[in-house]
Structure formats: C-alpha cells, structure tokens
Design a protein around this motif. Structure first.
Motif, PDB file in Angstrom:
ATOM      1  N   ALA A   1     -13.346  -0.421   1.441  1.00  0.00           N
ATOM      2  CA  ALA A   1     -12.842   1.019   1.291  1.00  0.00           C
ATOM      3  C   ALA A   1     -13.132   1.648  -0.026  1.00  0.00           C
ATOM      4  CB  ALA A   1     -11.354   0.829   1.247  1.00  0.00           C
ATOM      5  N   LYS A   2     -13.520   2.737  -0.044  1.00  0.00           N
ATOM      6  CA  LYS A   2     -14.070   3.582  -1.017  1.00  0.00           C
ATOM      7  C   LYS A   2     -12.980   3.534  -2.204  1.00  0.00           C
ATOM      8  CE  LYS A   2     -17.380   6.300   1.492  1.00  0.00           C
ATOM      9  NZ  LYS A   2     -17.177   5.748   2.914  1.00  0.00           N
ATOM     10  N   ASP A   3     -11.642   4.088  -1.725  1.00  0.00           N
ATOM     11  CA  ASP A   3     -10.559   3.820  -2.891  1.00  0.00           C
ATOM     12  C   ASP A   3      -9.425   3.700  -2.262  1.00  0.00           C
ATOM     13  OD1 ASP A   3      -9.355   5.010  -5.424  1.00  0.00           O
ATOM     14  OD2 ASP A   3      -8.860   7.357  -4.253  1.00  0.00           O
ATOM     15  N   PRO A   4      -9.274   2.345  -2.193  1.00  0.00           N
ATOM     16  CA  PRO A   4      -7.954   1.385  -1.802  1.00  0.00           C
ATOM     17  C   PRO A   4      -6.794   1.750  -2.758  1.00  0.00           C
ATOM     18  CG  PRO A   4      -9.425   0.058  -2.603  1.00  0.00           C
ATOM     19  CD  PRO A   4     -10.178   1.322  -2.729  1.00  0.00           C
ATOM     20  N   GLN A   5      -5.577   1.577  -2.194  1.00  0.00           N
ATOM     21  CA  GLN A   5      -4.376   1.412  -3.078  1.00  0.00           C
ATOM     22  C   GLN A   5      -4.676  -0.058  -3.707  1.00  0.00           C
ATOM     23  OE1 GLN A   5      -2.377   3.605  -3.743  1.00  0.00           O
ATOM     24  NE2 GLN A   5      -3.483   5.203  -2.024  1.00  0.00           N
ATOM     25  N   THR A   6      -4.056   0.198  -4.880  1.00  0.00           N
ATOM     26  CA  THR A   6      -3.916  -1.247  -5.684  1.00  0.00           C
ATOM     27  C   THR A   6      -2.663  -1.307  -6.470  1.00  0.00           C
ATOM     28  OG1 THR A   6      -4.965  -0.471  -7.848  1.00  0.00           O
ATOM     29  CG2 THR A   6      -6.467  -1.609  -5.857  1.00  0.00           C
ATOM     30  N   LEU A   7      -2.072  -2.338  -6.879  1.00  0.00           N
ATOM     31  CA  LEU A   7      -0.798  -2.487  -7.502  1.00  0.00           C
ATOM     32  C   LEU A   7      -1.067  -3.576  -8.689  1.00  0.00           C
ATOM     33  CD1 LEU A   7       2.154  -2.318  -5.167  1.00  0.00           C
ATOM     34  CD2 LEU A   7       1.828  -1.083  -7.059  1.00  0.00           C
ATOM     35  N   ASP A   8      -0.825  -3.353  -9.910  1.00  0.00           N
ATOM     36  CA  ASP A   8      -0.813  -4.358 -11.111  1.00  0.00           C
ATOM     37  C   ASP A   8       0.003  -5.605 -10.650  1.00  0.00           C
ATOM     38  OD1 ASP A   8       0.655  -5.386 -13.537  1.00  0.00           O
ATOM     39  OD2 ASP A   8      -1.470  -4.690 -13.942  1.00  0.00           O
ATOM     40  N   PRO A   9      -0.625  -6.953 -10.618  1.00  0.00           N
ATOM     41  CA  PRO A   9       0.025  -8.165 -10.248  1.00  0.00           C
ATOM     42  C   PRO A   9       1.402  -8.231 -10.866  1.00  0.00           C
ATOM     43  CG  PRO A   9      -2.234  -8.581 -11.053  1.00  0.00           C
ATOM     44  CD  PRO A   9      -1.972  -7.078 -11.124  1.00  0.00           C
TER      45      PRO A   9
ATOM     46  N   ALA B   1     -19.170   0.049  16.774  1.00  0.00           N
ATOM     47  CA  ALA B   1     -17.969  -0.780  16.879  1.00  0.00           C
ATOM     48  C   ALA B   1     -17.057   0.089  17.673  1.00  0.00           C
ATOM     49  CB  ALA B   1     -17.372  -1.258  15.646  1.00  0.00           C
ATOM     50  N   PRO B   2     -16.331  -0.693  18.645  1.00  0.00           N
ATOM     51  CA  PRO B   2     -15.439  -0.014  19.472  1.00  0.00           C
ATOM     52  C   PRO B   2     -14.109   0.301  18.557  1.00  0.00           C
ATOM     53  CG  PRO B   2     -15.153  -2.411  19.932  1.00  0.00           C
ATOM     54  CD  PRO B   2     -16.362  -2.214  18.765  1.00  0.00           C
ATOM     55  N   THR B   3     -14.034  -0.262  17.325  1.00  0.00           N
ATOM     56  CA  THR B   3     -12.791   0.260  16.680  1.00  0.00           C
ATOM     57  C   THR B   3     -13.109   1.008  15.455  1.00  0.00           C
ATOM     58  OG1 THR B   3     -12.837  -2.000  15.538  1.00  0.00           O
ATOM     59  CG2 THR B   3     -11.420  -1.789  17.509  1.00  0.00           C
ATOM     60  N   GLY B   4     -12.376   1.531  14.753  1.00  0.00           N
ATOM     61  CA  GLY B   4     -12.609   2.020  13.392  1.00  0.00           C
ATOM     62  C   GLY B   4     -11.667   1.985  12.229  1.00  0.00           C
ATOM     63  N   VAL B   5     -11.758   2.434  11.199  1.00  0.00           N
ATOM     64  CA  VAL B   5     -10.870   2.315  10.390  1.00  0.00           C
ATOM     65  C   VAL B   5     -10.246   3.496   9.622  1.00  0.00           C
ATOM     66  CG1 VAL B   5     -10.491   1.356   7.716  1.00  0.00           C
ATOM     67  CG2 VAL B   5     -11.690   0.013   9.357  1.00  0.00           C
ATOM     68  N   ALA B   6      -8.962   3.788   9.253  1.00  0.00           N
ATOM     69  CA  ALA B   6      -8.298   4.753   8.738  1.00  0.00           C
ATOM     70  C   ALA B   6      -8.404   4.490   7.277  1.00  0.00           C
ATOM     71  CB  ALA B   6      -6.808   4.923   9.309  1.00  0.00           C
ATOM     72  N   ASP B   7      -9.641   5.073   6.625  1.00  0.00           N
ATOM     73  CA  ASP B   7      -9.806   4.449   5.130  1.00  0.00           C
ATOM     74  C   ASP B   7      -8.864   5.082   4.256  1.00  0.00           C
ATOM     75  OD1 ASP B   7     -12.089   3.537   3.854  1.00  0.00           O
ATOM     76  OD2 ASP B   7     -12.273   5.174   2.818  1.00  0.00           O
ATOM     77  N   GLY B   8      -7.880   5.971   4.577  1.00  0.00           N
ATOM     78  CA  GLY B   8      -6.806   6.367   3.524  1.00  0.00           C
ATOM     79  C   GLY B   8      -5.402   5.584   3.749  1.00  0.00           C
ATOM     80  N   THR B   9      -5.808   4.302   4.443  1.00  0.00           N
ATOM     81  CA  THR B   9      -4.645   3.531   4.579  1.00  0.00           C
ATOM     82  C   THR B   9      -4.852   2.228   3.757  1.00  0.00           C
ATOM     83  OG1 THR B   9      -5.216   2.694   6.838  1.00  0.00           O
ATOM     84  CG2 THR B   9      -4.024   4.713   6.761  1.00  0.00           C
TER      85      THR B   9
ATOM     86  N   GLY C   1       0.792  -1.012  -0.150  1.00  0.00           N
ATOM     87  CA  GLY C   1      -0.091   0.161  -0.090  1.00  0.00           C
ATOM     88  C   GLY C   1       0.731   1.290   0.010  1.00  0.00           C
ATOM     89  N   THR C   2       2.037   1.274   0.761  1.00  0.00           N
ATOM     90  CA  THR C   2       2.637   2.374   0.803  1.00  0.00           C
ATOM     91  C   THR C   2       3.610   2.654  -0.471  1.00  0.00           C
ATOM     92  OG1 THR C   2       4.714   1.213   1.817  1.00  0.00           O
ATOM     93  CG2 THR C   2       3.067   2.150   3.161  1.00  0.00           C
ATOM     94  N   ALA C   3       3.649   1.268  -1.244  1.00  0.00           N
ATOM     95  CA  ALA C   3       4.604   1.484  -2.362  1.00  0.00           C
ATOM     96  C   ALA C   3       3.838   2.092  -3.535  1.00  0.00           C
ATOM     97  CB  ALA C   3       5.081   0.008  -2.796  1.00  0.00           C
ATOM     98  N   ALA C   4       2.354   1.486  -3.539  1.00  0.00           N
ATOM     99  CA  ALA C   4       1.595   2.141  -4.409  1.00  0.00           C
ATOM    100  C   ALA C   4       1.296   3.424  -4.206  1.00  0.00           C
ATOM    101  CB  ALA C   4       0.342   1.150  -4.159  1.00  0.00           C
ATOM    102  N   LYS C   5       1.120   4.124  -2.909  1.00  0.00           N
ATOM    103  CA  LYS C   5       1.031   5.406  -2.531  1.00  0.00           C
ATOM    104  C   LYS C   5       2.252   6.250  -3.055  1.00  0.00           C
ATOM    105  CE  LYS C   5      -0.745   8.878  -0.275  1.00  0.00           C
ATOM    106  NZ  LYS C   5      -1.830   9.831  -0.878  1.00  0.00           N
TER     107      LYS C   5
END
Length: 349
Positions: free
Chosen positions: A321-329, A251-259, A178-182
C-alpha cells in the motif's frame, strides 16, 4: 498471513544426539496457521545447523499468541513466530520472550524494528491488512469497487463486506486499528455504527472470511460465498494468480488501497525454551537472505531485510500500500484492549 503449509523437518526426536552446540537435535517453531516455507530452504538450514525443524500451528495469530502466553511457563516450543505489531505489547508485557539479538538484525529496514533496547523480538515480515474485492461481482453489477474506509459505509455497498472478529483475529484487529488511526479516538466508534448499519458481517477467523464467505477467492467460490468484499491483505491477489491453473493474466481480486493498515510480524525466543541454542539458530535463519526471499510466494508477505528480492509475480499483483494507516506501538498498547471491548459491545451485541 496467507499461505499453504509446506511440511518441513521431522516431528520425531528422542532428545539425544547433538545439533549445533549440543542438546536436543530438534528445534520447535510455534506459529499461526499461515506458516509456510519451501522444503529445500528448510532442508538447507537443517543440514547447516544440525537441527531438525518441527512446526506446531496453533490457529489464527490472535489465538496462537494467547495460547503461547498461557503456556509460557512450559512452552510448546522454542521459538514463536507470528506475533504482529497489533499484539506485540501483550506478548512483551506477559514475558513471553527472552532477549536474543539475531544475526542480521542490523540489516533489517529501520521502520520495522522494535524493542531495540532489549531485543526480545526479531522482525521477520511485513504486509498490509486491506479490504479485497471480487472484480467479477462489481463488473457484473456495474458498480465501482470501494476505494476507502469512507466508501464502505455508502448505501451501494450494503451487505457486501465480511470482516473478522477483532477480539480473536489478527486481520480483524488490524482493520479495527486502521479505523482508529483514520478516524481517531472520537470517531472510530461512530464509523463502526455506520458500518454495522450497512450490514457488515463478522466471522471468527481470516480462514472463514476469505475462504468461505468471500465470493472472489478460489475457496469462497467453492463454498458459494456471497460477500464480494473481505478484510484480508494487499498481498492476497497474488495468491489467486499463483495457485490458479492455468494462471490468469490479471488477478480476479483487487485491493481497496484506502483501507490498509501496515502489519509487521515478529518472532522471538520463548522464555523457558527447552532448546534455546536451537531457537537462536532458527531466529538467525529467519533473517537469512534465503528465508527472506522464500517468504513472498509461501506466506505472501514482504521481507524486512535490506536487499532481499521479491518475485515479479508477487510485486506485480500484490504491491505494498502506498499510504497505509499506522499507529504508534505505545498507542496500541495503551488502547487496544479497551478498543476491542468497545468494538465487541458495539458490533457483536
């Protein structure tokens, strides 16, 4: 991914009798530790097919894939489930699977298909690897939870994040990708230098990170975990709702959607499988509507089959996630091993 094992089928087989089209009446599924399915759904498959299902769990997804490759000439089972898009090329390049186009493959949503020319793997589920946060911690400290990769390196989040080893853990590798894609080839290493300087903690497995180190999970609370940020899944919050007694309204936990990084998991018929016909029947079953609709509240993943329904409690607390990071296989295949090597030198040494 995340879930608790539902024991299924029989682990005993004398090799005699007939199931389906003859041969062994047991079909063996090799998986990572998060395999789970409802007993009645497995029982229906066993009754219809004539096969008994035996499940062998082999650790984190990364560990399970590596072991399956090492034992491919004399495999532990017939079908392997749980190789994802981060490790798929390693499995295919090492000849882990033999071709089989499962029934229902034409109903898999196009974005989740892979290896379409050879059909060595069958898409089974999808989910998003994302940073989760402990809502109570941030409320108590008057701190806004992070929303993005950029946020995680800010001083206010120092010493709060735990992640998994990218060399041994599937979510850990997904977070690295995800960080490499970002940040791209020229930027991800600099990002990790900042993350290391900001006190990121690295552990071997998802189980350790989420259920021991993370302060927001039920397991982490018992273990007195002190990290309010963890690399897990967008579908982890529903786990904390479904398994709580009584169930909370939120839910007691949440998600950082931009990660988030989009993950797809596959299954395949192992090369040299001793019961290939049983393996084919099992792969067909993994794409059946009954199994696809059973997955969300067992393995906490989304189905890949068109028209498969998702329970409200799952979609409410664990939306994709609305806009997740992706990488070409192909990009992952060309760079993964070097990225992991660089990451190891940078972060663990």
């Amino acid at each position: 991914m995340v879930g608790t094992l539902a024991a299924c089928g029989s682990s005993s087989d004398d090799g005699s009798g007939s199931g389906g089209s003859g041969g062994s009446k047991t079909v063996t599924l090799v998986s990572h530790d998060s395999w789970a399915a409802s007993k009645d759904v497995i029982a229906a498959f066993e009754k219809e097919s004539g096969y008994k299902v035996k499940v062998l769990e082999d650790g984190d997804a990364g560990q399970a894939v590596n072991k399956a490759i090492l034992t491919k000439d004399n495999p532990q089972g017939d079908v392997f489930f749980g190789v994802d898009n981060t490790l798929l090329s390693r499995a295919l390049d090492n000849g882990l699977f033999q071709p089989y186009e499962a029934k229902g493959s034409d109903l898999v949503l196009p974005e989740y298909r892979a290896d379409q020319d050879k059909h060595r793997v069958t898409p089974v589920d999808t989910g998003d690897i994302c940073v989760n946060y402990d809502k109570a911690y941030f409320d108590q400290h008057g701190l806004t939870p992070p929303k993005s990769f950029d946020d995680l390196v800010k001083p206010e989040y120092k010493d709060l994040l735990v992640t998994e080893n990218a060399g041994s853990s599937s979510p850990g590798l997904g977070f690295l990708l995800g960080t490499a894609a970002k940040y791209g080839d020229g930027g991800w290493e600099g990002y990790w230098k900042k993350l290391k300087a900001n006190g990121v903690k690295v552990v071997d497995s998802w189980e350790q990170a989420y259920n021991e180190e993370f302060s927001g999970s039920a397991g982490g609370k018992k273990a007195k975990g002190d990290r309010p940020l963890v690399v897990s899944y967008a579908s982890s919050p529903p786990v904390e709702v479904v398994y709580a007694d009584p169930q909370p309204d939120t839910a007691p936990t949440g998600v950082a959607d931009g990660t988030c990084f989009r993950q797809v998991e596959y299954a395949g018929l192992l090369s040299n499988a001793k019961n290939p016909e049983g393996g084919k029947a099992l792969l067909d079953f993994l794409l059946s509507k009954s199994f696809q609709e059973d997955m969300p509240l067992n393995m906490f993943v989304y189905p890949v089959l068109k028209g498969a329904q998702v329970p409200e409690v799952f979609s409410k607390f664990g939306p994709q996630a609305k806009d997740p990071q992706t990488l070409d296989p192909a990009k992952i295949a060309d760079n993964r091993d070097q990225w992991v090597k660089s990451w190891t030198s940078l972060v663990l040494k």
